[in-house]
Structures are given as C-alpha cells and as structure tokens.
Design a protein around this motif. Structure first.
Motif, PDB file in Angstrom:
ATOM      1  N   MET A  84      36.367  49.845  35.795  1.00  0.00           N
ATOM      2  CA  MET A  84      35.321  49.310  34.911  1.00  0.00           C
ATOM      3  C   MET A  84      34.030  49.167  35.703  1.00  0.00           C
ATOM      4  O   MET A  84      34.039  48.654  36.827  1.00  0.00           O
ATOM      5  CB  MET A  84      35.743  47.944  34.358  1.00  0.00           C
ATOM      6  N   ASP A 124      31.790  39.048  33.129  1.00  0.00           N
ATOM      7  CA  ASP A 124      31.239  39.210  31.785  1.00  0.00           C
ATOM      8  C   ASP A 124      30.289  38.033  31.510  1.00  0.00           C
ATOM      9  O   ASP A 124      30.741  36.887  31.417  1.00  0.00           O
ATOM     10  CB  ASP A 124      32.383  39.222  30.774  1.00  0.00           C
ATOM     11  N   GLU A 142      44.415  38.101  42.616  1.00  0.00           N
ATOM     12  CA  GLU A 142      44.172  39.543  42.663  1.00  0.00           C
ATOM     13  C   GLU A 142      43.495  39.855  43.995  1.00  0.00           C
ATOM     14  O   GLU A 142      42.474  39.245  44.338  1.00  0.00           O
ATOM     15  CB  GLU A 142      43.269  39.985  41.508  1.00  0.00           C
ATOM     16  N   ASN A 193      45.600  45.426  45.077  1.00  0.00           N
ATOM     17  CA  ASN A 193      44.969  46.609  44.520  1.00  0.00           C
ATOM     18  C   ASN A 193      44.318  47.413  45.641  1.00  0.00           C
ATOM     19  O   ASN A 193      43.237  47.052  46.120  1.00  0.00           O
ATOM     20  CB  ASN A 193      43.909  46.198  43.484  1.00  0.00           C
ATOM     21  N   ASP A 222      34.007  48.356  41.090  1.00  0.00           N
ATOM     22  CA  ASP A 222      34.766  48.653  39.866  1.00  0.00           C
ATOM     23  C   ASP A 222      36.126  47.961  39.889  1.00  0.00           C
ATOM     24  O   ASP A 222      36.566  47.390  38.881  1.00  0.00           O
ATOM     25  CB  ASP A 222      34.978  50.165  39.723  1.00  0.00           C
ATOM     26  N   ALA A 223      36.793  47.998  41.038  1.00  0.00           N
ATOM     27  CA  ALA A 223      38.103  47.357  41.152  1.00  0.00           C
ATOM     28  C   ALA A 223      38.000  45.842  41.006  1.00  0.00           C
ATOM     29  O   ALA A 223      38.904  45.203  40.452  1.00  0.00           O
ATOM     30  CB  ALA A 223      38.745  47.718  42.494  1.00  0.00           C
ATOM     31  N   VAL A 232      35.723  44.217  39.155  1.00  0.00           N
ATOM     32  CA  VAL A 232      35.515  43.939  37.731  1.00  0.00           C
ATOM     33  C   VAL A 232      36.852  44.011  36.997  1.00  0.00           C
ATOM     34  O   VAL A 232      37.165  43.170  36.145  1.00  0.00           O
ATOM     35  CB  VAL A 232      34.497  44.916  37.137  1.00  0.00           C
ATOM     36  N   GLN A 233      37.677  45.004  37.326  1.00  0.00           N
ATOM     37  CA  GLN A 233      38.988  45.126  36.706  1.00  0.00           C
ATOM     38  C   GLN A 233      39.875  43.939  37.049  1.00  0.00           C
ATOM     39  O   GLN A 233      40.612  43.443  36.199  1.00  0.00           O
ATOM     40  CB  GLN A 233      39.643  46.438  37.154  1.00  0.00           C
ATOM     41  N   ALA A 234      39.817  43.491  38.305  1.00  0.00           N
ATOM     42  CA  ALA A 234      40.636  42.354  38.726  1.00  0.00           C
ATOM     43  C   ALA A 234      40.242  41.086  37.975  1.00  0.00           C
ATOM     44  O   ALA A 234      41.103  40.310  37.538  1.00  0.00           O
ATOM     45  CB  ALA A 234      40.510  42.153  40.232  1.00  0.00           C
ATOM     46  N   GLN A 280      38.891  41.003  35.058  1.00  0.00           N
ATOM     47  CA  GLN A 280      39.330  41.205  33.674  1.00  0.00           C
ATOM     48  C   GLN A 280      40.819  40.895  33.519  1.00  0.00           C
ATOM     49  O   GLN A 280      41.245  40.230  32.567  1.00  0.00           O
ATOM     50  CB  GLN A 280      39.067  42.649  33.242  1.00  0.00           C
ATOM     51  N   ARG A 281      41.622  41.353  34.466  1.00  0.00           N
ATOM     52  CA  ARG A 281      43.068  41.098  34.387  1.00  0.00           C
ATOM     53  C   ARG A 281      43.378  39.609  34.430  1.00  0.00           C
ATOM     54  O   ARG A 281      44.209  39.105  33.671  1.00  0.00           O
ATOM     55  CB  ARG A 281      43.802  41.828  35.510  1.00  0.00           C
TER      56      ARG A 281
END
Length: 307
Positions: free
Chosen positions: A1, A56, A251, A279, A295-296, A298-300, A302-303
């Motif tokens: 992301m 976010d 994370e 990750n 990017d990783a 942002v994904q973390a 989010q999770r």
C-alpha cells in the motif's frame, strides 16, 4: 500500500518535560481519531513528515515528536538529563498531557524500536499494539557493528576510511575519540559531525544515492548517538530477554539488506515476542524512506488496525 498523501499538523507545541527540556510535539489527522504515536530513530535523528503519511488521516490522531536534544526540541544536541529512562518517561508525559487513555499503536523505527519496546515494558497498559521497523536491540554487538572495523566497515570500506580520515589522531576507541573531538567545539566539530552522520546515511539504503545529503540535524545525531553508545543505551538490563513479557500484537518490518541493523535482530525479536509477525522486505535496506519499506509499514498499520 502506498503512503497516504502529505498532510500538515493541525496543532504544534513545545511541551516542557522538566530538566530544562522542551519537546516539539505535533498532531495531525483526525483530532477525534484513534491515537497513535510515532518514535523517530536516532537518538538525535529528529522526526520526519513521512511519519504522518504512514497512517490513515481520517482514522487516526497522529502524534509525532522530536526526542530530547533532537530536531526542533530545545535545547539542541544536549546530553544533559538525556537517557533512555528520560525518553520513556517523556512518551508517557505526552500521553498524559494529550489526555490519551491508551495509544492504539506505537510505531518505532531503528532506535525508535529500542524506545518503543522499552516503553511497552514500562507501561504495558498504555500500548495497544506495536509497529517496529529496522530492529535495533542495542546490544553491544549491535553497536559494534556500526562503529568498529569488524562490522559494516567490511562492506563499505571506502566509507569507513572516510570516517577515520576525518578524525584527529588520539588514544581510545573511535567513539571516544569522536566524543572528545566534538566536545572540543573546535573549528572542525561541524565537519566531524557531518562525517559521522554521512557514514550512517551511506549505509541506510539498499542502493546509496549518488549524492547523500546530511541534514541540519547532524550535530545532534553525532553527539547524542555517541553519548548513548558510550553508555550502552542506558539500558539497566538487556532488552531482548524481557520482550516475552510484551503481550500486545506486534508487526515487525525489516529489510533483508539492512546494513545499519542486521536482520538477525529482527529474527531474534520475532522469536521472543509471543504475538508478533515478521515482514521481510526483500529488496530494501534500513531507511523508511525506501518505497518498499514505507509500503510495508502502511500495510502493517492497516493489519493491526483491522485486528
């Protein structure tokens, strides 16, 4: 992301935390959102606008601050009353000042990982989850990797030689000699601080850029990092054996080719934390400015937000 679009803080202030220190603190995103706090690397490194973009802004109340002596905090580059326990207490002071019941997420990068883990151990009820990037456990071997000839110097011998060439002759270790030179506040102290910071910056990305810009925070980065490393990070006990006590979800994001914090540290931490996910980012080094790392992250986030 991808990163979220750039945003500006809706509130900035300098918070007096005692001992003569005043911390720069900013808030952005949603004032009524879930509170999160981002801890920058360093020590002495200062925060970056990129930290705001990992969350976010519609969902989160994003708190970013500069640690003692770093960035826009005052006084600048001072080692006075500047230890790991001071920094941990400062995070809690900020939480209480902002009337945050609990941080939904605490994000830390590099030295910020050491700080985030220490904070979670000291104030477990204040931490909902952790996002950690570029794990630095602050063991002696982790410090020696950066500033002895037996670590990263073997991979970047030209950069290591540049670091040595800038330093006047003298007795003692590299850290001790640099501290004496910087404390002397002579005409070469600024150049020495920049060379110190250049060395770490040159290791931070998988592919070093052709021109590495050393920012205005070089003086704080050099003086405070040396101060901490010469004192073992001011850890009263090794950090890793205590980490199994951290029960919140975690994370971990770590570049496979991280030359500042070798990946073994992320692996060991993952093994120690009972509720962690590791990750690996295959084509990346240490810096959160590398797109694959950001990017990783942002994904973390989010999770954990969906946890």
């Amino acid at each position: 992301m991808p990163l979220f679009p750039p945003i500006e803080p809706y509130h900035r202030e300098h918070l007096n935390v005692g001992d003569g220190h005043s911390l720069y603190v900013e808030q952005s995103g949603n004032p009524r959102g879930e509170p999160v706090v981002a801890l920058h690397g360093g020590p002495g490194g200062g925060s970056s606008p990129l930290l705001r973009r990992l969350f976010d802004p519609q969902r989160y109340r994003i708190v970013v601050f500069d640690q003692r002596g770093a960035g826009r905090s005052k006084p600048y580059a001072t080692t006075h009353a500047n230890t790991l326990p001071h920094l941990v207490a400062d995070i809690e002071r900020i939480r209480e000042h902002l009337r945050v019941p609990r941080w939904a997420l605490v994000l830390g990068g590099s030295w910020g990982v050491t700080l985030a883990l220490s904070y979670a151990l000291a104030y477990p009820a204040a931490v909902g989850a952790l996002v950690l990037r570029g794990v630095f456990l602050c063991r002696q071997q982790d410090q020696d990797w950066l500033y002895t000839e037996h670590g990263a110097a073997r991979f970047r011998p030209d950069g290591w030689q540049r670091l040595l060439d800038a330093l006047p002759e003298g007795e003692g270790t590299l850290l001790q000699r640099y501290q004496r030179a910087l404390d002397g506040a002579g005409p070469d102290s600024e150049r020495l601080a920049r060379e110190w910071t250049f060395w770490e910056a040159s290791l931070s990305t998988l592919v070093p850029p052709p021109h590495i810009n050393v920012d205005h925070n070089a003086g704080a980065m050099a003086s405070l990092e040396i101060h901490y490393f010469l004192n073992g990070g001011f850890l009263d006990r090794p950090l890793l054996p205590r980490c199994p006590a951290i029960e919140c979800p975690v994370e971990i994001v770590h570049g496979r080719y991280d030359m500042v914090c070798p990946p073994e540290q992320a692996w060991l931490l993952h093994q120690a934390l009972p509720h962690s996910r590791l990750n690996w980012v295959d084509a990346a080094g240490h810096s959160s400015a590398e797109p694959a790392i950001s990017d990783a992250l942002v994904q973390a986030v989010q999770r954990l937000g969906d946890y």
